[in-house]
Every structure is written in structure tokens, then in C-alpha cells.
Motif scaffolding. Sequence first.
Motif, PDB file in Angstrom:
ATOM      1  N   THR A  85     -71.959  23.752 -71.703  1.00 31.55           N
ATOM      2  CA  THR A  85     -71.268  22.658 -72.322  1.00 31.55           C
ATOM      3  C   THR A  85     -70.418  24.047 -71.936  1.00 31.55           C
ATOM      4  O   THR A  85     -68.931  24.056 -71.564  1.00 31.55           O
ATOM      5  CB  THR A  85     -70.692  21.981 -73.647  1.00 31.55           C
ATOM      6  N   LEU A  86     -69.751  24.577 -72.979  1.00 28.64           N
ATOM      7  CA  LEU A  86     -69.178  26.198 -73.760  1.00 28.64           C
ATOM      8  C   LEU A  86     -68.277  26.765 -71.386  1.00 28.64           C
ATOM      9  O   LEU A  86     -67.853  27.309 -71.645  1.00 28.64           O
ATOM     10  CB  LEU A  86     -69.339  26.744 -74.430  1.00 28.64           C
ATOM     11  N   LEU A  87     -69.698  27.125 -71.142  1.00 29.07           N
ATOM     12  CA  LEU A  87     -69.669  27.760 -69.828  1.00 29.07           C
ATOM     13  C   LEU A  87     -69.111  26.989 -69.357  1.00 29.07           C
ATOM     14  O   LEU A  87     -68.021  27.689 -68.295  1.00 29.07           O
ATOM     15  CB  LEU A  87     -71.418  28.432 -69.756  1.00 29.07           C
ATOM     16  N   GLN A  88     -69.791  25.790 -69.293  1.00 23.48           N
ATOM     17  CA  GLN A  88     -68.859  25.307 -68.010  1.00 23.48           C
ATOM     18  C   GLN A  88     -67.561  25.546 -68.149  1.00 23.48           C
ATOM     19  O   GLN A  88     -66.581  25.024 -67.426  1.00 23.48           O
ATOM     20  CB  GLN A  88     -69.305  23.755 -68.046  1.00 23.48           C
ATOM     21  N   PHE A  89     -66.598  25.372 -69.575  1.00 24.01           N
ATOM     22  CA  PHE A  89     -65.805  24.488 -69.501  1.00 24.01           C
ATOM     23  C   PHE A  89     -64.884  26.234 -69.216  1.00 24.01           C
ATOM     24  O   PHE A  89     -63.895  25.702 -69.320  1.00 24.01           O
ATOM     25  CB  PHE A  89     -65.759  24.855 -71.348  1.00 24.01           C
TER      26      PHE A  89
END
Length: 255
Positions: A14-18
Motif C-alpha cells: 500500500t505504501l509503495l502504491q501510494f
Amino acid sequence: MFISSVHAETDTATLLQFIRENPLGMLITGIESSLDFLQCTHVPCVLDLPQEAGQSFPNGRLRAHIAKQNPQVKGMIEALDNKPNVMQLDKDVLVVFNGKHDHYVTPKYYVETKPDSGKVVPTWNYSAVQVYGKLSLYYDSKTPEAGAFLAQQIHDLSQHTETSIMGYTGGDRPQPWKVSDAPEKYIELMQRNIVGIEIRIEKIQGKFKMSQEMRPGDREGVEKGFARLGGETGQAISALVRGRGKIHDAKKQTA
């Protein structure tokens, strides 16, 4: 960044997609030099996921470029006291990515607590991800290492921003701009005036502060308040409050 448990996002994917969706980062360094110790540059980043970045980057990497005349670059060069093709800073750097939408939250939205006790105060809803990592600097575009890095970086960044950010994918949409659309000599001149930035990700953290800690009635009041506010930001934050509230409630049920 202070990250309370209720606001923390711990899922790495989720953080990388952010970051992919919000590529403009703030590169922050603390370097002993004749210039200011703290330096910050807003810079759009390309993110290479762990499976794309290779064994040298088990947590993934960020790639970017900034102007040679930038004081932040001058501080790096001065601290290292040399200009090799590729040089690495000893201390970690910090890159902060902010979400597209943030907004002040008025106490008037707290329809459960405000009329009950009045014990409410304003706040600000926002989302952010921060990355700590080791920075390598590609200084001279005339060298094979720096030249190849910068050429790939410029290509990948333009491709990502044209397609994913602008939505220029061809077909019924406009064709994306490509580096090859510009004169080759012009691109070479541009590359001589920039340096390549590569950051090996060591730690990644994130938070979504979207009223999920509030009582159900207050949270619903915030969601409806932003929906009434309207516009892109109002609608986006209303949806985030609703979504993050559901995630928060699901975690409480499984705890």
C-alpha cells in the motif's frame, strides 16, 4: 513524522502504491558543509519495486534527478570533497511524499461529541509516506555510468507521468510525450546540467490521518461534511474517511 497506531499504515504494498500515485517527493538531507545543514528539494521520483530493482535493492529504490546548481547538490559535492562518477552519502536521507488531498476539519462536523460535551478541537486530515535510504549521486553525464542512469531515469519518469498521471495512453486518449520527441542535442545539454539521484530504500513508513479514531457518529459527520463541501478535495476526503473508518473497524474486530 509522528505516527500513532490508529493512523499507521503498515502494509508495504500500500505504501509503495501510494508513492506511485504521488511521485512528487521532498528530498531532505542534513550535510555538514559551508551551506545550510538542512536542505530540501521537491523532486518527482520513479519507484522501482523490490522485484524490479534487483538484489542490491531488496526494499526497492527511488530514482530522480535535480539541477547541478541546486545548493543541495553543492552541499553533497563539498561534503564528499571529490567528483567521482558515482558517489554515495554515508548518512541516510529522507524523502516525504504527501497525498493529493488534505483539509482542515472543523469541530462542527463532530455531530456526536460536540453537542454531548463540547470537548472537540479542530484538526487536519492528510496522508503521507516517508522513506529513509542511502543516496548515490550520478554527477557527470559524460561518463558511461551517469549517462546511462540519467537516460533511463528521464525516459522512465516521463513515461510514468505521461501515462499514469496524465492518462495519455493513446487510442481514444492523446499520445504520451516521449523524450525522443525533443532534439537529441537538446536532451544531451539538459543532461549535462542535472545529476542523477538513486536512493536504496532502507525503511518506509506511512500514515492516513482520516478521522478513523473518532466516535462513529463524529466520523459519519466528517464524512458527510466533506461530501457537502464538494469539489474534488471534498469528495476525495469523504471517501477516504469512509474507507479508512472501515479498515479501522475491521482491525478492532480482529484484535
